[in-house]
Design a protein around this motif. Structure first.
Motif, PDB file in Angstrom:
ATOM      1  N   UNK A  66      -8.365 -43.003  -2.317  1.00 55.84           N
ATOM      2  CA  UNK A  66      -9.149 -42.147  -3.191  1.00 55.84           C
ATOM      3  C   UNK A  66      -8.329 -41.795  -4.429  1.00 55.84           C
ATOM      4  N   UNK A  67      -9.026 -41.369  -5.469  1.00 55.55           N
ATOM      5  CA  UNK A  67      -8.378 -40.829  -6.657  1.00 55.55           C
ATOM      6  C   UNK A  67      -8.274 -39.316  -6.509  1.00 55.55           C
ATOM      7  N   UNK A  68      -7.176 -38.706  -6.931  1.00 54.70           N
ATOM      8  CA  UNK A  68      -7.049 -37.253  -6.796  1.00 54.70           C
ATOM      9  C   UNK A  68      -7.885 -36.480  -7.805  1.00 54.70           C
ATOM     10  N   UNK A  69      -8.520 -37.173  -8.755  1.00 62.85           N
ATOM     11  CA  UNK A  69      -9.215 -36.484  -9.846  1.00 62.85           C
ATOM     12  C   UNK A  69     -10.371 -35.631  -9.337  1.00 62.85           C
ATOM     13  N   UNK A  70     -11.259 -36.218  -8.535  1.00 60.74           N
ATOM     14  CA  UNK A  70     -12.445 -35.482  -8.082  1.00 60.74           C
ATOM     15  C   UNK A  70     -12.079 -34.243  -7.265  1.00 60.74           C
TER      16      UNK A  70
ATOM     17  N   UNK B 126     -15.440 -44.346 -12.877  1.00 65.19           N
ATOM     18  CA  UNK B 126     -14.283 -44.240 -13.766  1.00 65.19           C
ATOM     19  C   UNK B 126     -13.836 -42.794 -13.883  1.00 65.19           C
ATOM     20  N   UNK B 127     -12.673 -42.572 -14.461  1.00 65.60           N
ATOM     21  CA  UNK B 127     -12.062 -41.246 -14.434  1.00 65.60           C
ATOM     22  C   UNK B 127     -12.834 -40.233 -15.275  1.00 65.60           C
ATOM     23  N   UNK B 128     -13.472 -40.661 -16.351  1.00 68.37           N
ATOM     24  CA  UNK B 128     -14.286 -39.728 -17.127  1.00 68.37           C
ATOM     25  C   UNK B 128     -15.468 -39.228 -16.285  1.00 68.37           C
ATOM     26  N   UNK B 129     -16.075 -40.157 -15.574  1.00 68.64           N
ATOM     27  CA  UNK B 129     -17.164 -39.775 -14.682  1.00 68.64           C
ATOM     28  C   UNK B 129     -16.684 -38.870 -13.563  1.00 68.64           C
ATOM     29  N   UNK B 130     -15.465 -39.127 -13.064  1.00 67.72           N
ATOM     30  CA  UNK B 130     -14.898 -38.277 -12.013  1.00 67.72           C
ATOM     31  C   UNK B 130     -14.777 -36.830 -12.476  1.00 67.72           C
ATOM     32  N   UNK B 131     -14.379 -36.634 -13.715  1.00 66.21           N
ATOM     33  CA  UNK B 131     -14.223 -35.272 -14.235  1.00 66.21           C
ATOM     34  C   UNK B 131     -15.575 -34.568 -14.312  1.00 66.21           C
ATOM     35  N   UNK B 132     -16.572 -35.256 -14.884  1.00 69.83           N
ATOM     36  CA  UNK B 132     -17.912 -34.655 -14.982  1.00 69.83           C
ATOM     37  C   UNK B 132     -18.469 -34.358 -13.591  1.00 69.83           C
ATOM     38  N   UNK B 133     -18.283 -35.304 -12.699  1.00 68.95           N
ATOM     39  CA  UNK B 133     -18.766 -35.177 -11.320  1.00 68.95           C
ATOM     40  C   UNK B 133     -18.093 -33.991 -10.613  1.00 68.95           C
ATOM     41  N   UNK B 134     -16.773 -33.885 -10.728  1.00 61.64           N
ATOM     42  CA  UNK B 134     -16.052 -32.795 -10.082  1.00 61.64           C
ATOM     43  C   UNK B 134     -16.408 -31.441 -10.645  1.00 61.64           C
ATOM     44  N   UNK B 135     -16.552 -31.356 -11.969  1.00 58.92           N
ATOM     45  CA  UNK B 135     -16.948 -30.097 -12.592  1.00 58.92           C
ATOM     46  C   UNK B 135     -18.336 -29.682 -12.103  1.00 58.92           C
ATOM     47  N   UNK B 136     -19.249 -30.648 -12.017  1.00 54.41           N
ATOM     48  CA  UNK B 136     -20.597 -30.346 -11.552  1.00 54.41           C
ATOM     49  C   UNK B 136     -20.616 -29.826 -10.133  1.00 54.41           C
ATOM     50  N   UNK B 137     -19.861 -30.473  -9.247  1.00 49.57           N
ATOM     51  CA  UNK B 137     -19.811 -30.026  -7.847  1.00 49.57           C
ATOM     52  C   UNK B 137     -19.226 -28.623  -7.755  1.00 49.57           C
TER      53      UNK B 137
ATOM     54  N   UNK C 110      -4.314 -26.834   6.054  1.00 48.13           N
ATOM     55  CA  UNK C 110      -3.061 -27.593   5.980  1.00 48.13           C
ATOM     56  C   UNK C 110      -3.297 -29.058   6.303  1.00 48.13           C
ATOM     57  N   UNK C 111      -4.042 -29.331   7.352  1.00 50.25           N
ATOM     58  CA  UNK C 111      -4.293 -30.715   7.744  1.00 50.25           C
ATOM     59  C   UNK C 111      -5.233 -31.417   6.763  1.00 50.25           C
ATOM     60  N   UNK C 112      -6.118 -30.670   6.133  1.00 51.29           N
ATOM     61  CA  UNK C 112      -6.972 -31.252   5.100  1.00 51.29           C
ATOM     62  C   UNK C 112      -6.123 -31.715   3.922  1.00 51.29           C
ATOM     63  N   UNK C 113      -5.167 -30.883   3.531  1.00 52.96           N
ATOM     64  CA  UNK C 113      -4.279 -31.241   2.422  1.00 52.96           C
ATOM     65  C   UNK C 113      -3.419 -32.441   2.778  1.00 52.96           C
ATOM     66  N   UNK C 114      -2.927 -32.496   4.002  1.00 53.87           N
ATOM     67  CA  UNK C 114      -2.142 -33.648   4.440  1.00 53.87           C
ATOM     68  C   UNK C 114      -2.989 -34.923   4.437  1.00 53.87           C
ATOM     69  N   UNK C 115      -4.239 -34.802   4.855  1.00 53.53           N
ATOM     70  CA  UNK C 115      -5.146 -35.951   4.799  1.00 53.53           C
ATOM     71  C   UNK C 115      -5.385 -36.401   3.376  1.00 53.53           C
ATOM     72  N   UNK C 116      -5.504 -35.450   2.472  1.00 53.51           N
ATOM     73  CA  UNK C 116      -5.669 -35.755   1.051  1.00 53.51           C
ATOM     74  C   UNK C 116      -4.462 -36.513   0.512  1.00 53.51           C
ATOM     75  N   UNK C 117      -3.268 -36.050   0.838  1.00 49.40           N
ATOM     76  CA  UNK C 117      -2.053 -36.708   0.367  1.00 49.40           C
ATOM     77  C   UNK C 117      -1.928 -38.124   0.931  1.00 49.40           C
ATOM     78  N   UNK C 118      -2.325 -38.296   2.181  1.00 51.67           N
ATOM     79  CA  UNK C 118      -2.272 -39.633   2.790  1.00 51.67           C
ATOM     80  C   UNK C 118      -3.213 -40.590   2.074  1.00 51.67           C
ATOM     81  N   UNK C 119      -4.442 -40.151   1.814  1.00 51.86           N
ATOM     82  CA  UNK C 119      -5.422 -41.019   1.158  1.00 51.86           C
ATOM     83  C   UNK C 119      -5.017 -41.353  -0.273  1.00 51.86           C
TER      84      UNK C 119
END
Length: 309
Positions: A203-207, A252-263, A188-197
């Motif tokens: 941060x971008x929410x994409x990754x 950039x956002x295209x890189x964010x998608x590739x990066x997130x999928x890889x992780x 819960x607190x991780x999600x709240x931290x995410x929303x704050x950032x």
């Protein structure tokens, strides 16, 4: 008529500074840190203090030895020490935690040029180094106060993480009522931290969303419970606070998608097919190494550019 001032780019200025961004990250991590110290006991506060102080001192010494401008006031060392502490077992010996900070700042960050030049996330790399060097201590999980031990471990210092047992409910995992690293359990607190950032545009929410979504999709493909996979282990913490590091993530956002999928893909494969209890750290570190290539293939084309015939 006043003369026009001619200067090189960039011409756009923004009020955010490195110190301001780091301060926002610290603010987002403080509730999680306080909750972890309350749930796991006073020793956890010493653990956090040790990693933060060791990180700041290491950076100060490195600046003196390397004859660089003192950079401890940008708060990046504090953030690294704090994130490292939240990635460690709550009862890890303090001297091991201090070694982790020295590795993170002295080796991964300062030896490669300081902030903005590190090839990988310092906290992630230090955690993996500690895991390889001290595997028993780094996997000695304890349960939070008031939580009954469900696993078959002989004592509370050698129990499995919730990633290796299905004896905990969704609500227990969401509210941090499970064993694990100091900062990874209270979702819960991780999600709240995410929303704050995201609200602060730090941060971008994409990754984070792509990373978690990839693990969920892979879980469905292999007929596993996606919600359990998301709530267990350090997936959410890593996706929010470490995979989004400016220096070691794409631009950039295209890189964010590739990066997130890889992780997400690497994390799932290690979790499901590997012998390690958690794959998030390795997923982030491996994709950090591919970021320069991701940036290259996703770089936007200059205006007026045409492909060679």
């Amino acid at each position: 008529m006043d003369r026009l001032t001619v200067s090189s780019s960039p011409h756009i200025r923004h009020q955010d500074s490195s110190k301001g961004i780091m301060l926002d990250v610290i603010i987002s991590l403080l509730p999680l840190t306080v909750a972890g110290c309350i749930m796991f006991g006073w020793y956890s506060a010493l653990l956090v203090l040790t990693t933060v102080v060791a990180a700041v001192l290491t950076e100060y010494v490195c600046c003196k030895v390397m004859k660089r401008k003192n950079s401890i006031y940008d708060l990046s060392a504090v953030v690294t020490g704090l994130i490292l502490a939240l990635n460690l077992p709550p009862k890890l010996p303090l001297w091991m935690a201090a070694i982790g900070s020295v590795i993170a700042i002295g080796v991964v960050k300062m030896m490669f040029g300081g902030i903005g030049h590190n090839f990988a996330n310092p906290a992630i790399t230090a955690r993996i180094a500690l895991l390889v060097s001290f595997p028993s201590a780094m996997t000695a999980w304890v349960a939070p106060k008031g939580v009954e031990v469900i696993t078959g471990a002989t004592d509370a210092t050698s129990m499995a993480t919730p990633l290796t047992t299905d004896g905990y409910s969704y609500m227990q995992m969401f509210m941090g009522k499970v064993p694990g690293s100091l900062g990874e359990t209270f979702k819960l607190l991780i999600i709240l931290g995410f929303l704050y950032l995201v609200f602060r545009r730090v941060i971008s929410p994409v990754v984070p969303l792509v990373t978690v979504g990839t693990v969920a999709v892979m879980s469905l493909i292999f007929n596993l419970d996606p919600l359990y996979m998301i709530l267990s282990g350090g997936l959410l913490f890593g996706a929010v606070f470490m995979a989004t590091d400016y220096v070691t993530s794409p631009i950039n956002w295209k890189g964010h998608i590739i990066y997130g999928v890889g992780i997400g893909l690497i994390t799932f494969l290690i979790r499901h097919f590997g012998y390690l209890p958690e794959g998030m750290s390795y997923g982030i570190l491996l994709m950090n190494l591919f970021v320069p290539y991701i940036n290259k293939i996703t770089a936007p084309k200059p205006f007026g550019w045409e492909a060679k015939k």
